[in-house]
Design a protein around this motif. Structure first.
Motif, PDB file in Angstrom:
ATOM      1  N   SER A 393       0.825  -1.207   0.000  1.00 19.00           N
ATOM      2  CA  SER A 393       0.000   0.000   0.000  1.00 19.00           C
ATOM      3  C   SER A 393       0.859   1.257   0.000  1.00 19.00           C
ATOM      4  O   SER A 393       0.521   2.249  -0.658  1.00 19.00           O
ATOM      5  N   ILE A 394       1.971   1.221   0.736  1.00 20.67           N
ATOM      6  CA  ILE A 394       2.867   2.379   0.762  1.00 20.67           C
ATOM      7  C   ILE A 394       3.634   2.488  -0.553  1.00 20.67           C
ATOM      8  O   ILE A 394       3.932   3.587  -1.027  1.00 20.67           O
ATOM      9  N   GLU A 395       3.927   1.332  -1.162  1.00 22.63           N
ATOM     10  CA  GLU A 395       4.631   1.334  -2.444  1.00 22.63           C
ATOM     11  C   GLU A 395       3.843   2.133  -3.473  1.00 22.63           C
ATOM     12  O   GLU A 395       4.411   2.886  -4.276  1.00 22.63           O
ATOM     13  N   GLY A 396       2.518   2.027  -3.432  1.00 22.65           N
ATOM     14  CA  GLY A 396       1.687   2.748  -4.377  1.00 22.65           C
ATOM     15  C   GLY A 396       1.772   4.248  -4.198  1.00 22.65           C
ATOM     16  O   GLY A 396       1.597   5.002  -5.155  1.00 22.65           O
ATOM     17  N   ILE A 397       2.043   4.691  -2.970  1.00 24.56           N
ATOM     18  CA  ILE A 397       2.121   6.129  -2.696  1.00 24.56           C
ATOM     19  C   ILE A 397       3.427   6.722  -3.215  1.00 24.56           C
ATOM     20  O   ILE A 397       3.445   7.806  -3.804  1.00 24.56           O
ATOM     21  N   VAL A 398       4.533   6.006  -2.987  1.00 20.09           N
ATOM     22  CA  VAL A 398       5.847   6.553  -3.344  1.00 20.09           C
ATOM     23  C   VAL A 398       6.295   6.167  -4.747  1.00 20.09           C
ATOM     24  O   VAL A 398       7.297   6.670  -5.243  1.00 20.09           O
ATOM     25  N   LYS A 399       5.540   5.265  -5.381  1.00 20.12           N
ATOM     26  CA  LYS A 399       5.933   4.800  -6.702  1.00 20.12           C
ATOM     27  C   LYS A 399       5.936   5.956  -7.698  1.00 20.12           C
ATOM     28  O   LYS A 399       5.013   6.757  -7.760  1.00 20.12           O
ATOM     29  N   GLY A 400       6.977   6.068  -8.450  1.00 19.98           N
ATOM     30  CA  GLY A 400       7.068   7.113  -9.446  1.00 19.98           C
ATOM     31  C   GLY A 400       7.744   8.376  -8.959  1.00 19.98           C
ATOM     32  O   GLY A 400       8.043   9.258  -9.760  1.00 19.98           O
ATOM     33  N   THR A 401       7.969   8.482  -7.652  1.00 20.71           N
ATOM     34  CA  THR A 401       8.658   9.663  -7.136  1.00 20.71           C
ATOM     35  C   THR A 401      10.154   9.513  -7.360  1.00 20.71           C
ATOM     36  O   THR A 401      10.686   8.408  -7.443  1.00 20.71           O
ATOM     37  N   SER A 402      10.841  10.634  -7.431  1.00 22.29           N
ATOM     38  CA  SER A 402      12.296  10.590  -7.569  1.00 22.29           C
ATOM     39  C   SER A 402      12.910  10.119  -6.261  1.00 22.29           C
ATOM     40  O   SER A 402      12.261  10.138  -5.205  1.00 22.29           O
ATOM     41  N   SER A 403      14.160   9.710  -6.317  1.00 22.47           N
ATOM     42  CA  SER A 403      14.831   9.207  -5.119  1.00 22.47           C
ATOM     43  C   SER A 403      14.921  10.277  -4.041  1.00 22.47           C
ATOM     44  O   SER A 403      14.757  10.010  -2.851  1.00 22.47           O
ATOM     45  N   GLY A 404      15.180  11.535  -4.464  1.00 26.47           N
ATOM     46  CA  GLY A 404      15.278  12.622  -3.501  1.00 26.47           C
ATOM     47  C   GLY A 404      13.960  12.883  -2.802  1.00 26.47           C
ATOM     48  O   GLY A 404      13.906  13.067  -1.583  1.00 26.47           O
ATOM     49  N   ILE A 405      12.856  12.919  -3.572  1.00 25.39           N
ATOM     50  CA  ILE A 405      11.525  13.126  -2.991  1.00 25.39           C
ATOM     51  C   ILE A 405      11.182  11.983  -2.055  1.00 25.39           C
ATOM     52  O   ILE A 405      10.603  12.182  -0.978  1.00 25.39           O
ATOM     53  N   PHE A 406      11.537  10.769  -2.443  1.00 24.61           N
ATOM     54  CA  PHE A 406      11.280   9.605  -1.593  1.00 24.61           C
ATOM     55  C   PHE A 406      11.948   9.748  -0.231  1.00 24.61           C
ATOM     56  O   PHE A 406      11.336   9.498   0.805  1.00 24.61           O
ATOM     57  N   ALA A 407      13.204  10.176  -0.222  1.00 25.81           N
ATOM     58  CA  ALA A 407      13.937  10.321   1.038  1.00 25.81           C
ATOM     59  C   ALA A 407      13.297  11.388   1.926  1.00 25.81           C
ATOM     60  O   ALA A 407      13.196  11.207   3.148  1.00 25.81           O
ATOM     61  N   VAL A 408      12.854  12.483   1.323  1.00 23.50           N
ATOM     62  CA  VAL A 408      12.199  13.542   2.090  1.00 23.50           C
ATOM     63  C   VAL A 408      10.875  13.045   2.663  1.00 23.50           C
ATOM     64  O   VAL A 408      10.520  13.354   3.807  1.00 23.50           O
ATOM     65  N   ILE A 409      10.133  12.246   1.886  1.00 27.28           N
ATOM     66  CA  ILE A 409       8.865  11.688   2.366  1.00 27.28           C
ATOM     67  C   ILE A 409       9.105  10.808   3.587  1.00 27.28           C
ATOM     68  O   ILE A 409       8.345  10.853   4.564  1.00 27.28           O
TER      69      ILE A 409
END
Length: 510
Positions: A393-409
């Protein structure tokens, strides 16, 4: 740390007043979470990912499965969750965790023993009085050089914070630092900033802090030394910014006392730096203890750092011959031996040394219990096969984001979790089994997730009223908590931006 580390991990503070709400301890929070997750497992559908050779989930392979558990099986998991959290064994074929299985250790026995061992070591060091006296001597020698005193005290506290989670121990220094700051023409807020922020920024940027980085790295299934270059760079920059912030405020108050956020109590302006009580000097035994302590932590850093990867920048680099590759079993043995060595150097005597080692382990039982309770929650999720469902379920939220955005999330998501779970160890053990595989999906090093998590925990602990460091510190300095918030919020904003920048950069370069 001493007995106060156990208090920090369980959220213990002063006795609750009648009719006043007090935030529950970490043990209570995790007990509630355990029951809540157990009930939630009846509603969340079971599922799993396919695994690669290293056991990591393969992105895009999630599928629904039947957990195969009866109500009695689930009730047994709830009953045994603390036991499974300590020494549960994961069956190689079914992946179920139980104390009498045959397979790989799933519980946190290694981390549990490591916490007790380092608790014994730190308690023995503090029992010698060497560290307290060393910091006291530093402060007294710089009593007539204000900016240097602030920088020196904060730098020492930050080093101790990043290496061993030095936090509540700072409460013992207000009686020394507050009079010195007042005698130099500063205010009480300057002392609060130097103490709380000095140690706090060190913990925020923990490089090898076993209670933050260590536990989180273990839960993420990586080495304690992974990501140490990024964490060191972040510690260096954020510590410098924090010291500059406090010195800037101190100079402003010294030039214009009316700009003090804390104000002055009767007698504050009449103190003199030359009249400050002198701290007894360091004896040869104290100096020897400090040298041994420094060498122990230096060796710990050397033993866990993957030097080939750190120096070449390649995660799969072949280890150098001198690399030790130690983990929690070896580190637990190291700190037990080091505790005995410090006791011998300090000439404590057999009976006092033995009792101090035992007392140190006893004082750290609370954070150790928090770790196994948090791990027990993950065993319930594992056996009911909902861990991968939550991950999906969390994979669906962060999928497609850049690596930098992912780390900030990851950093932002952990801010409220850090407030709800006041134990850094419990928070790490609970969150990392979910967050670490997300890093694999995002193509980011798991070490970046660990860094983002600990930064969130450390940032929150600079100001939340549920920590003894903040509430106890402002009370000892006789400064209002509301005034402390006015003082610290601009720095919090600066640190927030810098942290986001560092974790985004760390994700990008991996």
């Amino acid at each position: 740390m001493s007995t106060t580390e156990a208090e920090r991990e369980t959220g213990a503070e002063e006795p609750p007043r009648k009719g006043k709400f007090t935030f529950p301890s970490a043990l209570t929070v995790l007990a509630i979470v355990t029951v809540a997750v157990w009930l939630l497992a009846f509603l969340v559908p079971s599922g799993q990912y396919d695994r690669n050779d290293s056991g990591a989930p393969v992105e895009g392979t999630y599928h629904r499965v039947d957990s195969g558990q009866s109500f009695v099986d689930r009730l047994n998991d709830l009953f045994l969750s603390p036991v499974n959290g300590l020494y549960g064994i994961q069956d190689e074929k079914t992946s179920l965790v139980a104390p009498d299985n045959v397979g790989a250790l799933y519980g946190s026995a290694g981390v549990f023993l490591f916490v007790l061992a380092i608790g014994s070591f730190i308690t023995v060091v503090f029992a010698t009085g060497a560290l307290d006296r060393g910091i006291g001597r530093l402060a007294h020698r710089l009593r007539e050089r204000g900016a240097l005193l602030i920088a020196g005290v904060m730098a020492v506290f930050s080093v101790l914070g990043t290496v061993e989670g030095f936090a509540e121990e700072t409460l013992g220094f207000y009686g020394l630092i507050v009079p010195l700051m007042l005698a130099l023409g500063y205010d009480r807020m300057t002392a609060v900033g130097a103490i709380i922020l000095g140690a706090g920024v060190g913990v925020l940027c923990s490089t090898v802090n076993p209670f933050a980085t260590g536990v989180a790295s273990s839960a993420a299934d990586i080495s304690l030394g992974d990501g140490i270059v990024l964490r060191f760079a972040m510690w260096f920059v954020l510590t410098g910014v924090t010291i500059a912030y406090v010195i800037r405020y101190a100079k402003r108050v010294r030039k214009d006392p009316e700009r003090s956020l804390s104000g002055f109590l009767p007698g504050d302006r009449e103190q003199s730096a030359t009249e400050a009580a002198e701290v007894p000097g360091l004896t040869r035994l104290h100096k020897a203890v400090l040298v041994v302590t420094a060498l122990v932590f230096a060796f710990m850093i050397f033993s866990v750092v993957p030097w080939s990867s750190a120096l070449t920048g390649k995660a799969d680099a072949r280890p150098y011959g001198f690399e030790l590759g130690w983990s929690f079993p070896q580190l637990a043995a190291l700190f037990l031996c080091a505790a005995v060595l410090v006791g011998v150097v300090a000439r404590m005597g057999e009976q006092k040394l033995s009792s101090t080692i035992i007392q140190g382990a006893a004082d750290f039982v609370s954070p150790a219990l928090v770790i196994l309770l948090a791990r027990g929650v993950t065993t319930i999720m594992n056996n009911s096969k909902i861990t991968d469902t939550v991950l999906h379920s969390i994979e669906g939220i962060v999928k497609g984001t850049s690596s930098g955005i992912f780390a900030v999330i990851v950093f932002v998501v952990n801010l409220p979790l850090a407030f709800l779970i006041p134990s850094t160890s419990g928070h790490a053990t609970l969150a990392m089994p979910i967050l670490a595989p997300l890093a694999d999906f995002a193509g980011v090093s798991r070490a970046v997730v660990v860094t983002a998590w600990q930064a969130a925990s450390g940032w929150m602990n600079l100001w939340v009223p549920t920590t003894a460091v903040t509430i106890g510190g402002v009370a000892l300095a006789k400064v209002g908590y509301d005034r402390y918030l006015r003082f610290v919020w601009p720095l919090l904003a600066i640190l927030f931006v810098l942290i986001c920048g560092f974790v985004a950069l760390g994700a990008a370069v991996t």
